[in-house]
Scaffold this motif. Sequence first.
Motif, PDB file in Angstrom:
ATOM      1  N   THR A   1       0.847  -1.186   0.000  1.00 55.08           N
ATOM      2  CA  THR A   1       0.000   0.000   0.000  1.00 55.08           C
ATOM      3  C   THR A   1       0.884   1.237   0.000  1.00 55.08           C
ATOM      4  N   LEU A   2       0.433   2.232  -0.713  1.00 56.18           N
ATOM      5  CA  LEU A   2       1.118   3.521  -0.784  1.00 56.18           C
ATOM      6  C   LEU A   2       0.043   4.591  -0.890  1.00 56.18           C
ATOM      7  N   SER A   3       0.119   5.587  -0.038  1.00 58.76           N
ATOM      8  CA  SER A   3      -0.903   6.642  -0.017  1.00 58.76           C
ATOM      9  C   SER A   3      -2.310   6.063   0.082  1.00 58.76           C
ATOM     10  N   ASN A   4      -2.442   5.020   0.907  1.00 67.03           N
ATOM     11  CA  ASN A   4      -3.723   4.364   1.160  1.00 67.03           C
ATOM     12  C   ASN A   4      -4.331   3.702  -0.075  1.00 67.03           C
TER      13      ASN A   4
ATOM     14  N   TYR B   1      19.069   4.826 -24.284  1.00 67.83           N
ATOM     15  CA  TYR B   1      18.727   4.842 -22.864  1.00 67.83           C
ATOM     16  C   TYR B   1      17.544   3.917 -22.601  1.00 67.83           C
ATOM     17  N   VAL B   2      17.336   3.593 -21.329  1.00 70.24           N
ATOM     18  CA  VAL B   2      16.263   2.682 -20.939  1.00 70.24           C
ATOM     19  C   VAL B   2      15.379   3.369 -19.897  1.00 70.24           C
ATOM     20  N   TRP B   3      14.326   2.689 -19.448  1.00 71.51           N
ATOM     21  CA  TRP B   3      13.281   3.353 -18.665  1.00 71.51           C
ATOM     22  C   TRP B   3      13.019   2.696 -17.315  1.00 71.51           C
ATOM     23  N   TYR B   4      12.657   3.545 -16.357  1.00 69.42           N
ATOM     24  CA  TYR B   4      12.177   3.100 -15.053  1.00 69.42           C
ATOM     25  C   TYR B   4      11.208   4.172 -14.561  1.00 69.42           C
ATOM     26  N   ALA B   5      10.640   3.975 -13.370  1.00 66.52           N
ATOM     27  CA  ALA B   5       9.677   4.954 -12.849  1.00 66.52           C
ATOM     28  C   ALA B   5       9.797   5.054 -11.336  1.00 66.52           C
ATOM     29  N   ILE B   6       9.351   6.184 -10.804  1.00 70.49           N
ATOM     30  CA  ILE B   6       9.358   6.414  -9.356  1.00 70.49           C
ATOM     31  C   ILE B   6       7.982   6.903  -8.911  1.00 70.49           C
ATOM     32  N   LEU B   7       7.461   6.283  -7.859  1.00 73.37           N
ATOM     33  CA  LEU B   7       6.276   6.768  -7.161  1.00 73.37           C
ATOM     34  C   LEU B   7       6.738   7.508  -5.911  1.00 73.37           C
ATOM     35  N   ASP B   8       5.933   8.440  -5.447  1.00 76.87           N
ATOM     36  CA  ASP B   8       6.300   9.227  -4.268  1.00 76.87           C
ATOM     37  C   ASP B   8       5.045   9.495  -3.459  1.00 76.87           C
ATOM     38  N   ASP B   9       5.045   9.062  -2.195  1.00 72.94           N
ATOM     39  CA  ASP B   9       3.823   9.214  -1.408  1.00 72.94           C
ATOM     40  C   ASP B   9       3.525  10.657  -1.031  1.00 72.94           C
ATOM     41  N   SER B  10       4.434  11.580  -1.356  1.00 71.81           N
ATOM     42  CA  SER B  10       4.167  12.999  -1.104  1.00 71.81           C
ATOM     43  C   SER B  10       3.396  13.637  -2.258  1.00 71.81           C
ATOM     44  N   LYS B  11       3.143  12.845  -3.306  1.00 77.25           N
ATOM     45  CA  LYS B  11       2.415  13.330  -4.479  1.00 77.25           C
ATOM     46  C   LYS B  11       1.247  12.400  -4.764  1.00 77.25           C
ATOM     47  N   PRO B  12       0.264  12.852  -5.541  1.00 86.17           N
ATOM     48  CA  PRO B  12      -0.830  11.947  -5.906  1.00 86.17           C
ATOM     49  C   PRO B  12      -0.283  10.692  -6.581  1.00 86.17           C
ATOM     50  N   LEU B  13      -0.908   9.558  -6.287  1.00 86.68           N
ATOM     51  CA  LEU B  13      -0.411   8.295  -6.821  1.00 86.68           C
ATOM     52  C   LEU B  13      -0.454   8.265  -8.348  1.00 86.68           C
ATOM     53  N   THR B  14      -1.308   9.093  -8.925  1.00 88.83           N
ATOM     54  CA  THR B  14      -1.394   9.155 -10.383  1.00 88.83           C
ATOM     55  C   THR B  14      -0.197   9.892 -10.999  1.00 88.83           C
ATOM     56  N   THR B  15       0.605  10.540 -10.157  1.00 89.18           N
ATOM     57  CA  THR B  15       1.792  11.247 -10.640  1.00 89.18           C
ATOM     58  C   THR B  15       2.961  10.269 -10.684  1.00 89.18           C
ATOM     59  N   VAL B  16       3.051   9.533 -11.781  1.00 91.69           N
ATOM     60  CA  VAL B  16       4.128   8.565 -11.962  1.00 91.69           C
ATOM     61  C   VAL B  16       5.285   9.267 -12.659  1.00 91.69           C
ATOM     62  N   ASN B  17       6.436   9.245 -12.029  1.00 94.29           N
ATOM     63  CA  ASN B  17       7.609   9.921 -12.571  1.00 94.29           C
ATOM     64  C   ASN B  17       8.416   8.931 -13.420  1.00 94.29           C
ATOM     65  N   PHE B  18       8.119   8.892 -14.724  1.00 88.68           N
ATOM     66  CA  PHE B  18       8.884   8.045 -15.639  1.00 88.68           C
ATOM     67  C   PHE B  18      10.231   8.709 -15.927  1.00 88.68           C
ATOM     68  N   ARG B  19      11.286   7.912 -15.923  1.00 82.26           N
ATOM     69  CA  ARG B  19      12.622   8.463 -16.147  1.00 82.26           C
ATOM     70  C   ARG B  19      13.432   7.632 -17.130  1.00 82.26           C
ATOM     71  N   LYS B  20      14.313   8.315 -17.825  1.00 82.03           N
ATOM     72  CA  LYS B  20      15.270   7.644 -18.710  1.00 82.03           C
ATOM     73  C   LYS B  20      16.549   7.355 -17.922  1.00 82.03           C
ATOM     74  N   LEU B  21      17.121   6.199 -18.159  1.00 80.73           N
ATOM     75  CA  LEU B  21      18.359   5.802 -17.494  1.00 80.73           C
ATOM     76  C   LEU B  21      19.483   5.727 -18.525  1.00 80.73           C
ATOM     77  N   ASP B  22      20.491   6.557 -18.340  1.00 78.23           N
ATOM     78  CA  ASP B  22      21.681   6.489 -19.174  1.00 78.23           C
ATOM     79  C   ASP B  22      22.689   5.581 -18.484  1.00 78.23           C
ATOM     80  N   TYR B  23      23.386   4.772 -19.243  1.00 80.61           N
ATOM     81  CA  TYR B  23      24.351   3.839 -18.665  1.00 80.61           C
ATOM     82  C   TYR B  23      25.401   3.502 -19.720  1.00 80.61           C
ATOM     83  N   ASP B  24      26.367   2.679 -19.387  1.00 80.16           N
ATOM     84  CA  ASP B  24      27.457   2.335 -20.310  1.00 80.16           C
ATOM     85  C   ASP B  24      26.996   1.259 -21.290  1.00 80.16           C
ATOM     86  N   TYR B  25      26.108   1.655 -22.211  1.00 73.09           N
ATOM     87  CA  TYR B  25      25.566   0.694 -23.172  1.00 73.09           C
ATOM     88  C   TYR B  25      26.624   0.190 -24.159  1.00 73.09           C
ATOM     89  N   THR B  26      27.663   0.989 -24.373  1.00 72.58           N
ATOM     90  CA  THR B  26      28.744   0.546 -25.256  1.00 72.58           C
ATOM     91  C   THR B  26      29.411  -0.707 -24.693  1.00 72.58           C
TER      92      THR B  26
END
Length: 275
Positions: free
Chosen positions: A131-134, A206-231
């Motif tokens: 459970t997160l933010s009820n 780049y590749v993708w992940y996401a972050i939820l934060d209980d200080s924000k509405p649960l519908t506010t999904v923070n999608f992010r790009k991940l840069d890494y040593d793909y070479t």
Amino acid sequence: MNKKINDIGKLSGKVLLFGGVYSNLQALEALIAVAEAEGIPPENCICTGDIIGYCAQPEETLQTFKTWKAKSIVGNVEIQLRDDEDDCGCDFRVGSRCDNFSQQWYPYAKSKLSQDSLNYLETLPDHIKFTLSNKTVSVVHGSYFNVSEFIFKSTDWSIKAENFEAAKSDMIIAGHCGLPFLDQQDDKLWVNPGVIGMPANDGNPYVWYAILDDSKPLTTVNFRKLDYDYTRTNQLMLNGLLPESYAKTIVTGIWDNMEILPETEKQLQGKPILL
């Protein structure tokens, strides 16, 4: 078959969501660095499965994940490896390019895993609940009913609705399809955070992940790009034992084929993902 469901209770703060590590050690190390920089503890880092897959370092990746102590459910690959099966269980069409490629990377991964790693796979649940933010959240791989079911943003909502009802959840976090997306109707939210082991067919490495934060509405999904040593990942995959097409995808960001994709998602190849 009874499902093994790990209810990890109420979470607070930030929750990092990702899937499909696919034996990509460089991407996993980059994600761990993000979690540490964001102050997200391992118990709030949750993988939708398929820690093992297409890339060159299955044993190193799984051991790194285990040491990190993040949480994961089983993907179809983990189930097949755990049960000593001879194929990846990805539900690819027999004779397709994906099916043929899996006959290279899956035996390679199977040959590299230690008994300790196989024992670790035995500990992974089918689903995670919290459970997160009820709100009640369920983590699945393909769908609640089928670990290998491909659910996309374009998938009819009625199919998703059945999953919410069965899981008794307000939000479902899913993996398997390889593409990040959010789909919402009324108070129900289906989120695929994307995968970190392979690009999302958008023409970028780049590749993708996401972050939820209980200080924000649960519908506010923070999608992010991940840069890494793909070479480095690409170079390691060019070992003569893995599909060169997948090694190419690591750097081009374009999938070798779109056999699993519905027509809507096929039309998005090479286009920026806006989330």
